[in-house]
Design a protein around this motif. Structure first.
Motif, mmCIF file in Angstrom:
data_model
loop_
_atom_site.group_PDB
_atom_site.id
_atom_site.type_symbol
_atom_site.label_atom_id
_atom_site.label_comp_id
_atom_site.label_asym_id
_atom_site.label_seq_id
_atom_site.Cartn_x
_atom_site.Cartn_y
_atom_site.Cartn_z
ATOM 1 N N SER A 69 0.819 -1.203 0.000
ATOM 2 C CA SER A 69 0.000 0.000 0.000
ATOM 3 C C SER A 69 0.860 1.264 0.000
ATOM 4 O O SER A 69 1.799 1.380 0.801
ATOM 5 C CB SER A 69 -0.910 -0.017 1.223
ATOM 6 N N GLN A 70 0.542 2.169 -0.885
ATOM 7 C CA GLN A 70 1.184 3.488 -0.974
ATOM 8 C C GLN A 70 2.709 3.414 -1.097
ATOM 9 O O GLN A 70 3.435 4.266 -0.570
ATOM 10 C CB GLN A 70 0.783 4.355 0.212
ATOM 11 N N ALA A 71 3.203 2.428 -1.817
ATOM 12 C CA ALA A 71 4.652 2.240 -1.953
ATOM 13 C C ALA A 71 5.326 3.467 -2.552
ATOM 14 O O ALA A 71 6.412 3.859 -2.111
ATOM 15 C CB ALA A 71 4.942 1.004 -2.804
ATOM 16 N N ARG A 72 4.705 4.088 -3.523
ATOM 17 C CA ARG A 72 5.318 5.252 -4.177
ATOM 18 C C ARG A 72 5.445 6.426 -3.197
ATOM 19 O O ARG A 72 6.481 7.083 -3.130
ATOM 20 C CB ARG A 72 4.500 5.650 -5.401
ATOM 21 N N VAL A 73 4.410 6.664 -2.432
ATOM 22 C CA VAL A 73 4.434 7.756 -1.448
ATOM 23 C C VAL A 73 5.441 7.439 -0.343
ATOM 24 O O VAL A 73 6.207 8.312 0.078
ATOM 25 C CB VAL A 73 3.026 7.988 -0.849
ATOM 26 N N ARG A 74 5.478 6.195 0.104
ATOM 27 C CA ARG A 74 6.449 5.808 1.135
ATOM 28 C C ARG A 74 7.871 5.944 0.627
ATOM 29 O O ARG A 74 8.760 6.378 1.359
ATOM 30 C CB ARG A 74 6.173 4.375 1.622
ATOM 31 N N SER A 75 8.099 5.598 -0.657
ATOM 32 C CA SER A 75 9.448 5.733 -1.212
ATOM 33 C C SER A 75 9.870 7.201 -1.235
ATOM 34 O O SER A 75 11.013 7.528 -0.910
ATOM 35 C CB SER A 75 9.546 5.119 -2.612
ATOM 36 N N LYS A 76 8.963 8.074 -1.599
ATOM 37 C CA LYS A 76 9.291 9.504 -1.627
ATOM 38 C C LYS A 76 9.530 10.052 -0.222
ATOM 39 O O LYS A 76 10.401 10.908 -0.019
ATOM 40 C CB LYS A 76 8.202 10.289 -2.349
ATOM 41 N N ALA A 77 8.799 9.547 0.761
ATOM 42 C CA ALA A 77 9.018 9.975 2.148
ATOM 43 C C ALA A 77 10.397 9.529 2.625
ATOM 44 O O ALA A 77 11.118 10.304 3.274
ATOM 45 C CB ALA A 77 7.925 9.409 3.054
ATOM 46 N N ILE A 78 10.796 8.293 2.303
ATOM 47 C CA ILE A 78 12.121 7.807 2.674
ATOM 48 C C ILE A 78 13.198 8.673 2.041
ATOM 49 O O ILE A 78 14.160 9.088 2.696
ATOM 50 C CB ILE A 78 12.297 6.324 2.276
ATOM 51 N N ILE A 79 13.035 8.968 0.750
ATOM 52 C CA ILE A 79 14.032 9.764 0.037
ATOM 53 C C ILE A 79 14.099 11.183 0.592
ATOM 54 O O ILE A 79 15.183 11.737 0.773
ATOM 55 C CB ILE A 79 13.744 9.754 -1.477
ATOM 56 N N ALA A 80 12.950 11.770 0.894
ATOM 57 C CA ALA A 80 12.932 13.130 1.442
ATOM 58 C C ALA A 80 13.631 13.177 2.803
ATOM 59 O O ALA A 80 14.467 14.061 3.052
ATOM 60 C CB ALA A 80 11.495 13.627 1.564
ATOM 61 N N LEU A 81 13.315 12.229 3.675
ATOM 62 C CA LEU A 81 13.964 12.189 4.991
ATOM 63 C C LEU A 81 15.454 11.910 4.864
ATOM 64 O O LEU A 81 16.272 12.542 5.538
ATOM 65 C CB LEU A 81 13.303 11.130 5.869
ATOM 66 N N ALA A 82 15.809 10.975 3.997
ATOM 67 C CA ALA A 82 17.225 10.651 3.794
ATOM 68 C C ALA A 82 17.989 11.861 3.257
ATOM 69 O O ALA A 82 19.118 12.124 3.666
ATOM 70 C CB ALA A 82 17.367 9.461 2.842
ATOM 71 N N SER A 83 17.363 12.607 2.359
ATOM 72 C CA SER A 83 18.007 13.800 1.803
ATOM 73 C C SER A 83 18.272 14.838 2.888
ATOM 74 O O SER A 83 19.350 15.433 2.943
ATOM 75 C CB SER A 83 17.138 14.412 0.704
ATOM 76 N N GLY A 84 17.294 15.040 3.744
ATOM 77 C CA GLY A 84 17.468 16.000 4.840
ATOM 78 C C GLY A 84 18.546 15.568 5.814
ATOM 79 O O GLY A 84 19.373 16.377 6.243
ATOM 80 N N VAL A 85 18.562 14.288 6.155
ATOM 81 C CA VAL A 85 19.594 13.771 7.054
ATOM 82 C C VAL A 85 20.964 13.933 6.406
ATOM 83 O O VAL A 85 21.921 14.375 7.045
ATOM 84 C CB VAL A 85 19.323 12.289 7.411
ATOM 85 N N HIS A 86 21.057 13.596 5.135
ATOM 86 C CA HIS A 86 22.331 13.710 4.424
ATOM 87 C C HIS A 86 22.816 15.165 4.385
ATOM 88 O O HIS A 86 23.977 15.443 4.642
ATOM 89 C CB HIS A 86 22.177 13.158 3.010
ATOM 90 N N LEU A 87 21.906 16.059 4.090
ATOM 91 C CA LEU A 87 22.248 17.468 3.967
ATOM 92 C C LEU A 87 22.730 18.049 5.301
ATOM 93 O O LEU A 87 23.657 18.854 5.343
ATOM 94 C CB LEU A 87 21.035 18.251 3.453
ATOM 95 N N LEU A 88 22.128 17.601 6.396
ATOM 96 C CA LEU A 88 22.428 18.164 7.716
ATOM 97 C C LEU A 88 23.263 17.247 8.604
ATOM 98 O O LEU A 88 23.414 17.512 9.790
ATOM 99 C CB LEU A 88 21.120 18.489 8.440
#
Length: 119
Positions: A69-88
């Motif tokens: 369920s909602q795999a595409r939205v979950r993938s984007k949430a993972i990527i968004a959080l990972a990007s923020g963690v990486h950036l900071l």
């Protein structure tokens, strides 16, 4: 430490912790998609390339691996959080004892996106 790779050998139950640890402890790669996205925000052509790479190389394969369920939205949430963690990451984990706690906390957040808790 090697980057987290998605495939038949990826241990789903350890993905969250592995991703958090990778983001907070690995060296910077030659190509940094997060920095490229930030730099290209004001250039429509460059941003279009970054968005295309994001969709084809990150969001779609991760969604396929996640499934359910909602795999595409979950993938984007993972990527968004990972990007923020990486950036900071340099600001997030200054002390080694805090780094382990942060890895545990972020790992659980990522893992809940991989395998959402039953509601």
């Amino acid at each position: 430490m090697q980057p987290v790779r998605l495939g038949p050998k990826t241990v789903r139950s350890a993905f969250g912790e592995q991703l958090a640890r990778f983001l907070l402890t690995s060296g910077r790669g030659a190509v940094d998609l997060v920095q490229a996205a930030v730099r290209s925000a004001g250039e429509p052509e460059a941003l279009a390339v970054v968005v295309d790479l994001f969709e084809k190389r990150l969001a779609e394969p991760l969604a396929a691996w996640l499934g359910g369920s909602q795999a595409r939205v979950r993938s984007k949430a993972i990527i968004a959080l990972a990007s923020g963690v990486h950036l900071l990451r340099d600001a997030l984990s200054e002390k080694p004892d805090e780094q382990e706690v942060l890895i545990e906390l972020l790992g659980q957040i990522f893992q809940d996106l991989v395998d959402p808790p039953a509601t």
